[in-house]
Design an enzyme around this catalytic site. Structure first.
Site, PDB file in Angstrom:
ATOM      1  N   VAL A  52       0.801  -1.224   0.000  1.00  0.00           N
ATOM      2  CA  VAL A  52       0.000   0.000   0.000  1.00  0.00           C
ATOM      3  C   VAL A  52       0.833   1.272   0.000  1.00  0.00           C
ATOM      4  O   VAL A  52       0.274   2.361  -0.115  1.00  0.00           O
ATOM      5  CB  VAL A  52      -0.968   0.032   1.204  1.00  0.00           C
ATOM      6  CG1 VAL A  52      -2.040  -1.035   1.070  1.00  0.00           C
ATOM      7  CG2 VAL A  52      -0.216  -0.098   2.523  1.00  0.00           C
ATOM      8  N   TYR A  53       2.145   1.168   0.124  1.00  0.00           N
ATOM      9  CA  TYR A  53       2.969   2.369   0.078  1.00  0.00           C
ATOM     10  C   TYR A  53       2.876   2.974  -1.324  1.00  0.00           C
ATOM     11  O   TYR A  53       3.257   2.331  -2.314  1.00  0.00           O
ATOM     12  CB  TYR A  53       4.419   2.060   0.413  1.00  0.00           C
ATOM     13  CG  TYR A  53       4.675   1.656   1.857  1.00  0.00           C
ATOM     14  CD1 TYR A  53       3.676   1.711   2.820  1.00  0.00           C
ATOM     15  CD2 TYR A  53       5.931   1.227   2.266  1.00  0.00           C
ATOM     16  CE1 TYR A  53       3.915   1.342   4.135  1.00  0.00           C
ATOM     17  CE2 TYR A  53       6.184   0.859   3.574  1.00  0.00           C
ATOM     18  CZ  TYR A  53       5.174   0.916   4.506  1.00  0.00           C
ATOM     19  OH  TYR A  53       5.417   0.545   5.809  1.00  0.00           O
ATOM     20  N   ALA A  54       2.390   4.195  -1.401  1.00  0.00           N
ATOM     21  CA  ALA A  54       2.166   4.877  -2.689  1.00  0.00           C
ATOM     22  C   ALA A  54       1.317   4.019  -3.623  1.00  0.00           C
ATOM     23  O   ALA A  54       1.530   4.009  -4.835  1.00  0.00           O
ATOM     24  CB  ALA A  54       3.490   5.240  -3.352  1.00  0.00           C
ATOM     25  N   GLY A  56       1.333   0.898  -4.167  1.00  0.00           N
ATOM     26  CA  GLY A  56       2.173  -0.031  -4.924  1.00  0.00           C
ATOM     27  C   GLY A  56       3.370   0.630  -5.573  1.00  0.00           C
ATOM     28  O   GLY A  56       4.270  -0.056  -6.068  1.00  0.00           O
ATOM     29  N   LYS A  80       4.673  -6.163   2.975  1.00  0.00           N
ATOM     30  CA  LYS A  80       3.503  -6.406   3.812  1.00  0.00           C
ATOM     31  C   LYS A  80       2.255  -6.464   2.956  1.00  0.00           C
ATOM     32  O   LYS A  80       2.206  -5.895   1.865  1.00  0.00           O
ATOM     33  CB  LYS A  80       3.340  -5.295   4.856  1.00  0.00           C
ATOM     34  CG  LYS A  80       4.588  -4.962   5.639  1.00  0.00           C
ATOM     35  CD  LYS A  80       4.326  -3.815   6.601  1.00  0.00           C
ATOM     36  CE  LYS A  80       5.625  -3.208   7.080  1.00  0.00           C
ATOM     37  NZ  LYS A  80       6.274  -2.380   6.036  1.00  0.00           N
TER      38      LYS A  80
END
Length: 327
Positions: A52-54, A56, A80
């Site tokens: 979920v960081y940016a 993907g 994660k």
């Protein structure tokens, strides 16, 4: 950089990890490349990200950099899964969602496997055995080498580990738990840390610098180029700008002056060498900031400094942690 075993496993990782929370959003490709190269040249191996960081973008950027900058074999990639952009359900740790998310991560990273795959948070809707079965499948299929969790409370961590030990069949034991841990946030010492130590899990502290506050940059004002001044992250920093945090920051700064080093080094060395800690995850805005953090490698805090910092930052733990016979 010194290597440490991740909990009671054979996996050895650098005792500092590189975080990628802002990659693909606030950190552009050239800055990310400079960070990864500096980290690798310093002997760093553990790089932490999430699907979920940016949205993907962080995984995709890391994958691009592994193609032409740093060999995949020189890194241990931790990612994660389980967080979802749904206001009605923040976490989905069902078997179907987790395994689909893992396949998506592998595609973005451009690799056949991740070294550490972590459940991003506890899902109160999905039975824990279903979540843990997804971890078993990930390892048995070769898509993950080791597995862990993130943001689990003490009872949630104990419940997961107990199911693995008590249920029939062969299960992949948890290797680690990632939690926020710093001189400004010692809440995990109440239950999570004792559980992790008992279970043999390595702890990967996130925000080891108290969301940047322990560097001392906010002692007198909020720098215009800091996270505390950014529209996206100001609320993230704000909880650590109160009077209690200020008192701890001043103690860290005093210790740094006495050791002829920086508050960043003192705060990072403190958490790096706490019992049970494998590798704090350090996120930086640029390579210059990262190099400053990486230069902590040679520093070990004197015992009297550690004790003084322990005292000034000690969390209040009463019943049931306090000996009941003294109440």
């Amino acid at each position: 950089m010194e290597l440490r075993h991740l909990g009671r496993t054979g996996l050895r990782v650098s005792r500092l990890g590189l975080g990628t929370l802002t990659w693909g959003r606030d950190t552009e490709e050239h800055d990310a490349a400079d960070q990864l190269k500096a980290f690798w040249e310093a002997g760093g191996t553990l790089v932490d990200t999430a699907d979920v960081y940016a949205d993907g973008g962080a995984e995709y950027l890391l994958g691009r950099l592994m193609e032409g900058l740093v060999p995949r074999r020189d890194l241990q990639i931790a990612t994660k899964a389980g967080s979802v952009p749904d206001p009605d359900r923040r976490f989905d740790c069902s078997r179907g969602h987790l395994l689909a998310a893992l396949d998506g991560s592998l595609a973005r990273l451009g690799t056949d496997y991740v070294d550490l795959w972590q459940v991003h948070a506890f899902d109160p809707v999905t039975p824990i055995e279903e979540t843990l079965q997804a971890l078993d499948i990930a390892v048995s299929s070769g898509r993950a080498r080791y597995v862990g969790v993130s943001n689990f409370s003490g009872w949630q961590l104990a419940k997961a580990a107990t199911w693995q030990l008590a249920s029939s069949g062969t299960h992949t034991r948890l290797a680690s738990t990632q939690m926020e841990y710093s001189l400004l946030q010692r809440g995990i010492e109440r239950e999570v840390l004792p559980a992790a130590l008992d279970l043999g899990l390595g702890i990967l502290p996130s925000s080891p610098l108290g969301r940047g506050v322990l560097t001392g940059k906010y002692r007198h004002t909020t720098p215009a180029d800091s996270r505390g001044a950014s529209e996206q992250l100001a609320a993230f920093v704000a909880p650590y700008l109160d009077e209690e945090a200020s008192r701890i920051v001043e103690a860290v700064s005093t210790a740094a002056d006495g050791l002829a080093t920086t508050p960043l080094h003192v705060a990072l060395a403190w958490v790096r060498d706490r019992p049970g800690v494998t590798a704090p995850i350090v996120g930086a805005r640029n390579a210059q900031q990262l190099r400053a953090a990486l230069s902590v490698e040679a520093l070990s805090l004197p015992e009297e400094i550690c004790q003084a910092l322990d005292d000034v930052s000690a969390p209040v733990h009463r019943y049931p942690d306090q000996d009941w016979s003294t109440l």
